[in-house]
Each structure stands twice: as structure tokens, then as C-alpha cells.
Design a protein around this motif. Sequence first.
Motif, PDB file in Angstrom:
ATOM      1  N   GLU A   1      38.965  47.095  55.134  1.00  0.00           N
ATOM      2  CA  GLU A   1      37.939  46.877  54.110  1.00  0.00           C
ATOM      3  C   GLU A   1      38.482  45.899  53.071  1.00  0.00           C
ATOM      4  OE1 GLU A   1      35.824  49.287  50.446  1.00  0.00           O
ATOM      5  OE2 GLU A   1      36.434  50.420  52.223  1.00  0.00           O
ATOM      6  N   ILE A   2      37.730  44.824  52.860  1.00  0.00           N
ATOM      7  CA  ILE A   2      38.169  43.773  51.934  1.00  0.00           C
ATOM      8  C   ILE A   2      37.877  44.190  50.494  1.00  0.00           C
ATOM      9  CG2 ILE A   2      37.892  41.368  51.240  1.00  0.00           C
ATOM     10  CD1 ILE A   2      39.280  41.820  53.936  1.00  0.00           C
ATOM     11  N   GLN A   3      38.884  44.077  49.665  1.00  0.00           N
ATOM     12  CA  GLN A   3      38.730  44.341  48.230  1.00  0.00           C
ATOM     13  C   GLN A   3      39.128  43.073  47.468  1.00  0.00           C
ATOM     14  OE1 GLN A   3      41.142  47.935  47.631  1.00  0.00           O
ATOM     15  NE2 GLN A   3      39.250  49.126  47.534  1.00  0.00           N
ATOM     16  N   VAL A   4      38.140  42.455  46.823  1.00  0.00           N
ATOM     17  CA  VAL A   4      38.382  41.209  46.077  1.00  0.00           C
ATOM     18  C   VAL A   4      38.973  41.560  44.717  1.00  0.00           C
ATOM     19  CG1 VAL A   4      37.372  39.119  45.114  1.00  0.00           C
ATOM     20  CG2 VAL A   4      36.493  40.065  47.269  1.00  0.00           C
ATOM     21  N   VAL A   5      40.114  40.999  44.431  1.00  0.00           N
ATOM     22  CA  VAL A   5      40.805  41.253  43.177  1.00  0.00           C
ATOM     23  C   VAL A   5      40.446  40.134  42.189  1.00  0.00           C
ATOM     24  CG1 VAL A   5      43.032  41.568  42.040  1.00  0.00           C
ATOM     25  CG2 VAL A   5      42.672  42.397  44.387  1.00  0.00           C
ATOM     26  N   VAL A   6      39.767  40.495  41.129  1.00  0.00           N
ATOM     27  CA  VAL A   6      39.324  39.511  40.117  1.00  0.00           C
ATOM     28  C   VAL A   6      40.459  39.264  39.128  1.00  0.00           C
ATOM     29  CG1 VAL A   6      37.639  39.029  38.315  1.00  0.00           C
ATOM     30  CG2 VAL A   6      36.955  40.302  40.374  1.00  0.00           C
ATOM     31  N   PRO A   7      40.770  37.991  38.838  1.00  0.00           N
ATOM     32  CA  PRO A   7      41.858  37.696  37.895  1.00  0.00           C
ATOM     33  C   PRO A   7      41.493  38.124  36.475  1.00  0.00           C
ATOM     34  CG  PRO A   7      40.699  35.691  38.467  1.00  0.00           C
ATOM     35  CD  PRO A   7      40.156  36.756  39.371  1.00  0.00           C
ATOM     36  N   LYS A   8      42.470  38.552  35.719  1.00  0.00           N
ATOM     37  CA  LYS A   8      42.252  38.949  34.330  1.00  0.00           C
ATOM     38  C   LYS A   8      42.104  37.687  33.449  1.00  0.00           C
ATOM     39  CE  LYS A   8      44.787  43.286  34.736  1.00  0.00           C
ATOM     40  NZ  LYS A   8      45.903  44.111  34.214  1.00  0.00           N
TER      41      LYS A   8
ATOM     42  N   PRO B   1      43.522  44.034  49.826  1.00  0.00           N
ATOM     43  CA  PRO B   1      43.131  43.206  48.672  1.00  0.00           C
ATOM     44  C   PRO B   1      43.254  41.709  48.988  1.00  0.00           C
ATOM     45  CG  PRO B   1      45.335  44.100  48.361  1.00  0.00           C
ATOM     46  CD  PRO B   1      44.826  44.683  49.648  1.00  0.00           C
ATOM     47  N   VAL B   2      42.289  40.923  48.490  1.00  0.00           N
ATOM     48  CA  VAL B   2      42.340  39.460  48.630  1.00  0.00           C
ATOM     49  C   VAL B   2      41.979  38.843  47.283  1.00  0.00           C
ATOM     50  CG1 VAL B   2      41.771  39.486  51.088  1.00  0.00           C
ATOM     51  CG2 VAL B   2      39.936  39.304  49.392  1.00  0.00           C
ATOM     52  N   THR B   3      42.346  37.583  47.101  1.00  0.00           N
ATOM     53  CA  THR B   3      42.021  36.886  45.859  1.00  0.00           C
ATOM     54  C   THR B   3      40.592  36.338  45.922  1.00  0.00           C
ATOM     55  OG1 THR B   3      42.824  34.756  46.655  1.00  0.00           O
ATOM     56  CG2 THR B   3      44.444  36.234  45.607  1.00  0.00           C
ATOM     57  N   VAL B   4      40.103  35.932  44.760  1.00  0.00           N
ATOM     58  CA  VAL B   4      38.763  35.348  44.691  1.00  0.00           C
ATOM     59  C   VAL B   4      38.688  34.088  45.549  1.00  0.00           C
ATOM     60  CG1 VAL B   4      37.089  34.251  43.163  1.00  0.00           C
ATOM     61  CG2 VAL B   4      38.299  36.308  42.409  1.00  0.00           C
ATOM     62  N   SER B   5      39.720  33.241  45.471  1.00  0.00           N
ATOM     63  CA  SER B   5      39.723  31.986  46.237  1.00  0.00           C
ATOM     64  C   SER B   5      39.774  32.278  47.735  1.00  0.00           C
ATOM     65  CB  SER B   5      40.886  31.096  45.807  1.00  0.00           C
ATOM     66  OG  SER B   5      42.116  31.749  46.035  1.00  0.00           O
ATOM     67  N   GLU B   6      40.559  33.299  48.153  1.00  0.00           N
ATOM     68  CA  GLU B   6      40.631  33.647  49.576  1.00  0.00           C
ATOM     69  C   GLU B   6      39.280  34.138  50.086  1.00  0.00           C
ATOM     70  OE1 GLU B   6      45.316  35.002  50.103  1.00  0.00           O
ATOM     71  OE2 GLU B   6      43.822  36.454  49.408  1.00  0.00           O
ATOM     72  N   ALA B   7      38.626  34.968  49.266  1.00  0.00           N
ATOM     73  CA  ALA B   7      37.311  35.482  49.669  1.00  0.00           C
ATOM     74  C   ALA B   7      36.272  34.368  49.684  1.00  0.00           C
ATOM     75  CB  ALA B   7      36.891  36.597  48.721  1.00  0.00           C
ATOM     76  N   THR B   8      36.395  33.426  48.760  1.00  0.00           N
ATOM     77  CA  THR B   8      35.395  32.347  48.655  1.00  0.00           C
ATOM     78  C   THR B   8      35.614  31.267  49.699  1.00  0.00           C
ATOM     79  OG1 THR B   8      35.244  32.762  46.273  1.00  0.00           O
ATOM     80  CG2 THR B   8      34.376  30.666  47.085  1.00  0.00           C
ATOM     81  N   LEU B   9      36.836  30.811  49.822  1.00  0.00           N
ATOM     82  CA  LEU B   9      37.133  29.676  50.697  1.00  0.00           C
ATOM     83  C   LEU B   9      37.530  30.085  52.113  1.00  0.00           C
ATOM     84  CD1 LEU B   9      39.230  27.597  48.135  1.00  0.00           C
ATOM     85  CD2 LEU B   9      36.779  27.409  48.654  1.00  0.00           C
ATOM     86  N   GLY B  10      37.889  31.390  52.266  1.00  0.00           N
ATOM     87  CA  GLY B  10      38.412  31.826  53.552  1.00  0.00           C
ATOM     88  C   GLY B  10      39.914  31.663  53.608  1.00  0.00           C
TER      89      GLY B  10
ATOM     90  N   ARG C   1      43.007  28.753  30.810  1.00  0.00           N
ATOM     91  CA  ARG C   1      42.620  27.914  31.932  1.00  0.00           C
ATOM     92  C   ARG C   1      41.732  28.679  32.918  1.00  0.00           C
ATOM     93  NH1 ARG C   1      48.249  25.873  34.100  1.00  0.00           N
ATOM     94  NH2 ARG C   1      48.632  28.102  33.682  1.00  0.00           N
ATOM     95  N   VAL C   2      42.055  29.987  33.088  1.00  0.00           N
ATOM     96  CA  VAL C   2      41.241  30.817  33.986  1.00  0.00           C
ATOM     97  C   VAL C   2      39.846  30.965  33.415  1.00  0.00           C
ATOM     98  CG1 VAL C   2      40.980  33.141  34.954  1.00  0.00           C
ATOM     99  CG2 VAL C   2      43.226  32.046  34.927  1.00  0.00           C
TER     100      VAL C   2
END
Length: 386
Positions: free
Chosen positions: A348-355, A292-301, A360-361
Motif C-alpha cells: 500500500e502506497i503512502q505518500v509522505v508530504v514534505p513539511k 512510503p514514497v515521496t510526492v515527486s515519486e508518486a507524481t512522476l513515477g 523554497r518548499v
Amino acid sequence: MATTTKQDYYELLGVPRKAGAKDIRAAFRKLARKYHPDLNPGDKSAEEKFKHLQEAYDVLSDPKKRQMYDERGFYSDNFNPGAAPPRGGGGGESDVNFDFGGFDFGGGGAEGAGGGNFRDLFSQFFRGGRGTAMEPEQEVGGDLEYQIEIDFWDAVRGAVKKLQITRLDICETCHGTGAIGSPQTCPVCNGSGTIQQAAGKMRFNVPCTRCGGTGKTRTPCRTCGGEGRVRKTETIEVRIPPGVASGARLRVPAKGNAGTMGAPAGDLYLRVEVRPHPFFERRGNDLYTKVPVTVSEATLGAKIEVPTIDGRSLVRIPPGTNCGSTLRLREKGVPDTRTGTRGDQYAEIQVVVPKPTDERVRKLMKELEAVEPGDPRKDLFTKAGV
């Protein structure tokens, strides 16, 4: 030898008609030990049963004799294959035809054209050679197969496991010979291996039912019943090689059943079942994991740590990585049992979307949508053809 018994030889030995030579020999040895006169002193029925078993084995253990018995229901050393088949096909005494052509049945000791007198003829019919001798014979021990269940880490790294098995081992009383003491001269036949039997006024030689035609008697070991082997349960250590997989068959030499009369023991085969791991999924020598990775990690690297069977490994996530993308970690898989070469690990990368529970989110997501208004589904229906 001529056989006219009404009892079926296959039924007598307890084997099917298509039984192989090894199965017939094993059945005979088992029954012969049970009914041997030395193990049943004074039991006439056991002695008679033993004699019939010898006769059945003498025929069924010889391919040519067995073929005649299967085709005609009886066996005779002097049967003429060109003669007419038995009448009625019942295999009983009244149905057996013997070819006596060429023999002189005149009185006295007159010789026939076949070179033998009346007594010689019947000696040929009923002697059965030296019968089915009960000489000890070497037989390689049979193989054994057990199933062993191990965990994932034992399969990957290798291990030494203790396993309890039951096998036929050499009898310690008789040291595998099946007998106690030295062979003695048979008291029934006085060492000749044959005895005389009478049919009316005729006499003919048959194999001695006490010694089986060997002329010697052996005192069967009471511990093993003459088998030379006893069933024994023992604990052994088994080496599990690194990289073994479910379904693999491991061989442990000489840990099968012991052979008879000094013959080699069989082997032990272990069929391996590996319990699954909750994180590592094995396919051949490769490992598959989900990270699992965060949205920012997947987006920005980013650079993240990933679990491997060697410990933690640093992995670089490229910018703009989509969910479901797979990263390859070379030689982080399972070692091959033969070559030692390691497979790979695939993450396998799994992007975890914040709730969207924090205001602010929610605000940031709306700002992102305004900056990047592209429609990711614009070609979806074109590809689907609907």
C-alpha cells in the motif's frame, strides 16, 4: 446376580450418571488399583471396597444391566421385566421383588419346572458370571495437546523446535505389564475363580475377591502401581512446516500417552500461535505492507526497493500514483503448507508530504498550485448526497 446394595454404583465409582463406557472403565481401573488386595495386604476394608467396586463395574459396564439398574435401582439376572416394579422405588433390600415362578421349593434335591433346584437358583442370582476379572487389557494411549508460540520467521520459513512435554510412558520396571513375575495360582480360590459364601443355611458361589475371578494373581509393580505406565517429562524435537499459521494444529505421531499392554501410543497435537511481525501483516497466505514514497515519486513515477520475505524486490511506481494505491507483488507471500504454492504481497502506497519549514518548499508548492489549480473535492458533496 442380584444387586440390592443401597450405595449408588455411580457414586461408588465417582462418575456422573451420564458417564460413557470409557469413563466408567477408567474410573474403575483407577479405584481397583487403589483398593486391590495385593496392594493392601491384610486390609479387610480395602478388600470389601474392592468387592463392591467389582460389583458396580460388572453392572455399569454392561449396557443391558446398566439399563435395568437405571430404571429400577437394582440389577438381577433372573428379574422378570413384566413383573411389578419395586415398591417405593428406594432400591433397598425390602423393595426388591424377584420372580420365583416355575421353581419347586420342596425338600431334598427335587428339581423345579425351571430345570434347577433351590441352590442352583441362588447360584444364578448371586454368581455374577465370573465377576469383573482383573485381566490385563490393551488400551490405546490418549492424545495430548500442547500450545507452542513461534515467531513470524519460523512460521514462514519452517523450523525445528525443542519442546518439553509430560506424558505417560511405559514403566521400565515391569515393561508395561503392570506386574512383576509370572501369574500365580490364587491362594484364596485355588485357581477356580470363585469362592463360597453362606447366607444362613444356604451357600452360593461368588467371584473371588482376591483374583477378581481370573483364578490367577499377579504381583503389581510397585513403580507404576500396576498401571504399566509412569509419568515422564522429556524434551522432543518438533518440525514446524513452512507456511504454518496461527491456530494450526500440528500432529506428532506416537508422542501422546503410551498404551497399556503393548497397545499403540496416542498422538501429540500442537496448537500453534504465531507472534505478529511489525512490518508484514499476514492474511491467509498473502502479506500486506505499507510503503512510503515521496510526492515527486508518486507524481512522476519511480523504481523503488520494497522489503519482502525473500529480501529486497524492485517495484515500479506508476506516475500519478495516489496515496492508498496498492501494488501487487506476485508469489511474494507465504507458502501453502500442503501445496507449497505461495501467496502474494500487497504494498500500500503512502505518500509522505514534505513539511513546509523551508521557504523554497513553500514557494514550489505555491507554483505547483498555480500550474495545477484543479479542485480534488469538487464531486465530494455530490457523492455524499449532502
